[in-house]
Each structure stands twice: as C-alpha cells, then as structure tokens.
Design an enzyme around this catalytic site. Structure first.
Site, PDB file in Angstrom:
ATOM      1  CE  LYS A   1      88.443   9.505  22.027  1.00 58.26           C
ATOM      2  NZ  LYS A   1      89.633   8.633  21.230  1.00 58.26           N
TER       3      LYS A   1
ATOM      4  CD  GLU B   1      92.222  11.435  20.135  1.00 63.10           C
ATOM      5  OE1 GLU B   1      92.288  11.385  18.943  1.00 63.10           O
ATOM      6  OE2 GLU B   1      91.331  10.879  20.631  1.00 63.10           O
ATOM      7  CG  ASP B   2      94.582   9.908  15.104  1.00 57.88           C
ATOM      8  OD1 ASP B   2      93.885   9.749  16.234  1.00 57.88           O
ATOM      9  OD2 ASP B   2      94.378   9.217  14.090  1.00 57.88           O
TER      10      ASP B   2
ATOM     11  CB  SER C   1      90.291   3.795  22.091  1.00 57.81           C
ATOM     12  OG  SER C   1      89.673   3.178  20.844  1.00 57.81           O
ATOM     13  CB  ALA C   2      85.702   5.861  19.881  1.00 58.22           C
TER      14      ALA C   2
ATOM     15  CG  ASP D   1      92.750   7.730  19.657  1.00 56.15           C
ATOM     16  OD1 ASP D   1      91.661   7.129  19.968  1.00 56.15           O
ATOM     17  OD2 ASP D   1      93.223   8.080  18.368  1.00 56.15           O
ATOM     18  CG  LEU D   2      94.025   1.339  19.723  1.00 53.17           C
ATOM     19  CD1 LEU D   2      95.315   0.824  20.532  1.00 53.17           C
ATOM     20  CD2 LEU D   2      92.790   0.429  19.864  1.00 53.17           C
ATOM     21  CG  ASP D   3      91.786   2.853  16.100  1.00 54.67           C
ATOM     22  OD1 ASP D   3      92.230   1.744  15.908  1.00 54.67           O
ATOM     23  OD2 ASP D   3      90.283   2.671  16.578  1.00 54.67           O
TER      24      ASP D   3
ATOM     25  CE  LYS E   1      92.770   8.865  10.024  1.00 56.44           C
ATOM     26  NZ  LYS E   1      94.008   9.465   9.727  1.00 56.44           N
ATOM     27  N   GLY E   2      87.994   8.814  15.068  1.00 58.28           N
ATOM     28  CA  GLY E   2      87.688   8.990  16.339  1.00 58.28           C
ATOM     29  C   GLY E   2      86.255   8.734  16.719  1.00 58.28           C
ATOM     30  CB  ILE E   3      83.472   8.990  14.126  1.00 54.52           C
ATOM     31  CG1 ILE E   3      83.987  10.654  13.922  1.00 54.52           C
ATOM     32  CG2 ILE E   3      81.829   9.178  14.284  1.00 54.52           C
ATOM     33  CD1 ILE E   3      83.473  11.539  14.799  1.00 54.52           C
TER      34      ILE E   3
ATOM     35  NE  ARG F   1      81.860  -1.608  15.531  1.00 55.63           N
ATOM     36  CZ  ARG F   1      81.991  -2.537  16.162  1.00 55.63           C
ATOM     37  NH1 ARG F   1      80.803  -3.319  16.487  1.00 55.63           N
ATOM     38  NH2 ARG F   1      82.734  -2.658  17.271  1.00 55.63           N
TER      39      ARG F   1
ATOM     40  CG  ASN G   1      86.765  -4.354  17.695  1.00 55.02           C
ATOM     41  OD1 ASN G   1      86.239  -5.326  17.963  1.00 55.02           O
ATOM     42  ND2 ASN G   1      86.392  -3.518  16.584  1.00 55.02           N
TER      43      ASN G   1
ATOM     44  CB  THR H   1      93.380   0.293  13.402  1.00 56.94           C
ATOM     45  OG1 THR H   1      93.073   1.370  14.349  1.00 56.94           O
ATOM     46  CG2 THR H   1      93.946  -0.745  14.211  1.00 56.94           C
TER      47      THR H   1
HETATM   48  C1  G6P Z   1      88.129   4.694  16.613  1.00 55.95           C
HETATM   49  C2  G6P Z   1      88.441   4.780  15.122  1.00 55.95           C
HETATM   50  C3  G6P Z   1      87.174   4.962  14.529  1.00 55.95           C
HETATM   51  C4  G6P Z   1      86.195   3.827  14.840  1.00 55.95           C
HETATM   52  C5  G6P Z   1      85.986   3.830  16.346  1.00 55.95           C
HETATM   53  C6  G6P Z   1      85.347   2.631  16.623  1.00 55.95           C
HETATM   54  O1  G6P Z   1      88.087   5.892  17.443  1.00 55.95           O
HETATM   55  O2  G6P Z   1      89.345   6.108  14.984  1.00 55.95           O
HETATM   56  O3  G6P Z   1      87.378   5.096  13.043  1.00 55.95           O
HETATM   57  O4  G6P Z   1      85.035   3.923  14.122  1.00 55.95           O
HETATM   58  O5  G6P Z   1      87.096   3.870  16.982  1.00 55.95           O
HETATM   59  O6  G6P Z   1      85.836   1.333  16.389  1.00 55.95           O
HETATM   60  P1  G6P Z   1      85.326  -0.060  16.648  1.00 55.95           P
HETATM   61  O7  G6P Z   1      86.322  -0.913  16.767  1.00 55.95           O
HETATM   62  O8  G6P Z   1      84.293  -0.271  17.867  1.00 55.95           O
HETATM   63  O9  G6P Z   1      84.357  -0.274  15.163  1.00 55.95           O
HETATM   64 MG    MG Z   2      92.436   7.903  16.497  1.00 60.15          MG
END
Ligand code: G6P
Ligand code: MG
Length: 214
Positions: free
Chosen positions: A146, A170-171, A115-116, A10-12, A46-48, A50, A119, A18
């Site tokens: 996810k 994953e966090d 990652s979701a 996962d990224l964030d 988190k992980g959800i 936009r 960006n 972030t």
């Molecule tokens: C990750 C983050 C979420 C965020 C999602 C979409 O999963 O944990 O908090 O909403 O990415 O990110 P974006 O950069 O596309 O808005």
């Molecule tokens: Mg995350």
C-alpha cells in the site's frame, strides 16, 4: 439498493490493535541500535511493510546497515513481535467487529482480508477470527505494498467481485489511498482528520451497520 458485494478489511488497527506490539518490537530494535523514536513517528509505519518500516526507522536513527544486517534485524524484530502476538487472546478483537462481520455473512456479503502483514493468519488464529474470512490476501501474496492497490484488487478477484462492488476498511493513510486507487469505496477507521481521503470515517465498529454500506 445496496451495491456492495464484498468488504475488504485491513488487519492491524481495523480487526485488532497490533500496532502497539509492532511499536514495542521496533522500539526495542531502535534502542539496541542506540536511538529511540516516538509514538507519533510510529503512525508513519502503519500499513507499511516490514522492510519499508525498517528503512524508515533506520533513517530516523541515522543508522546505515548492509542488506544482510537489515534482514537480520528485521528477523529479530519479527521474533520479538511474535512473542507478543503469541500472548494475544480473542478479547483483543476490536469492539463491534465480530457483530459487524456476522451481519455481513447473514446478508451474503463476502469478507476478505487485505493486509501487508506476513503474520496475518497466525494473528487471526490467535484471536479466533479466521473462520469469518472467505479470502485472505496478505504480505505473503503481494509484490507491491500500500498505497499500491494490489492487495485490495486481489481481494476483489478472490471474492469474484468488481472493485466498485467492494468496500475497504482501513486505519492507515496508505491503506485508504490503496483502496481509492483500486476504484473502491473506503471507510476509514480512526480519526477523520488523518483519514480525510476516505469516503467517510468511523471511530470504531460499534458505529457501523450494513445500512451504512454503499
Ligand atoms: C501491517 C502493519 C504494519 C506492518 C505490516 C507488516 O500493515 O500496519 O505496521 O509493518 O503489516 O507486518 P509483518 O507482520 O509482516 O511484519
Ligand atoms: Mg492497519
């Protein structure tokens, strides 16, 4: 003998934090709509994706918007978020991550992003981490967020590995569930109390070595 052939990250909150920038930008949106929410509520985002995040936040503020207005606010939020992302530097990469990814490469273990975020490439570029990844699956590629396993199953496929040969990092609770639903091992990054569905949990990558893979 080690079974792991790919690690899916996962990224964030795993590679870079972030979440603080998402929180600032979402909070600005809430404030402009006349309400506020807490850092504790932010955990649920988190992980959800936009748009799902926006729905949750509007629910907290009891605000009803048309579909068009929702898209406009989500676009505004993303622009505020990107203003913060553009100021990111490579020293924001979480501790121990480059060392761990380097040791994966040295041991021929594939590396993919799951990652979701839409960006993710921009963020990986900002923090100078793009070159580590054999594959990037993110919010631009998936149709199901996810806890659906789609993002990680696509990561397994992109690295030519079976799900059972993959380890997910994953966090977020939804992300741990996604990895498990995909039939993968999952290592939680954060608190063992929150990520109790993971196979095991590390507080950070300083604790992680390839000997701890499966
Ligand atoms: C990750 C983050 C979420 C965020 C999602 C979409 O999963 O944990 O908090 O909403 O990415 O990110 P974006 O950069 O596309 O808005
Ligand atoms: Mg995350």
């Amino acid at each position: 003998m080690r079974n792991t052939k790919a690690c899916l990250f996962d990224l964030d909150g795993v590679i870079v934090d972030t979440a603080v920038y998402h929180f600032q930008a979402w909070r600005r949106l809430a404030n402009e709509l006349g309400f506020d929410f807490t850092e504790h509520q932010n955990e649920q985002l988190k992980g959800i994706s936009r748009m799902e995040s926006l729905e949750l936040i509007l629910g907290w503020g009891n605000v009803t918007l048309s579909e068009e207005e929702k898209v406009a606010w989500a676009t505004r939020k993303n622009a505020w978020y990107l203003d913060l992302v553009k100021q990111m530097t490579p020293d924001e990469v979480l501790k121990g991550v480059p060392e761990f990814l380097t040791s994966l490469r040295a041991n021929n273990i594939k590396i993919a992003l799951g990652s979701a975020s839409k960006n993710s490439k921009l963020i990986l570029e900002r923090i100078n981490m793009l070159d580590y990844f054999d594959a990037i699956i993110d919010g631009n590629n998936i149709t199901k967020g996810k806890p659906d396993p789609q993002v990680f199953l696509m990561g397994a496929e992109a690295t030519n590995c079976k799900p059972e040969e993959c380890v997910v990092f994953e966090d977020a609770v939804a992300g741990v569930q996604a990895g498990k639903a995909g039939g993968m091992k999952v290592i939680g990054v954060g608190s063992a109390d929150i990520l109790n569905e993971a196979d095991f949990v590390i507080a950070g990558f300083e604790e992680m070595t390839i000997d701890r893979l499966f």
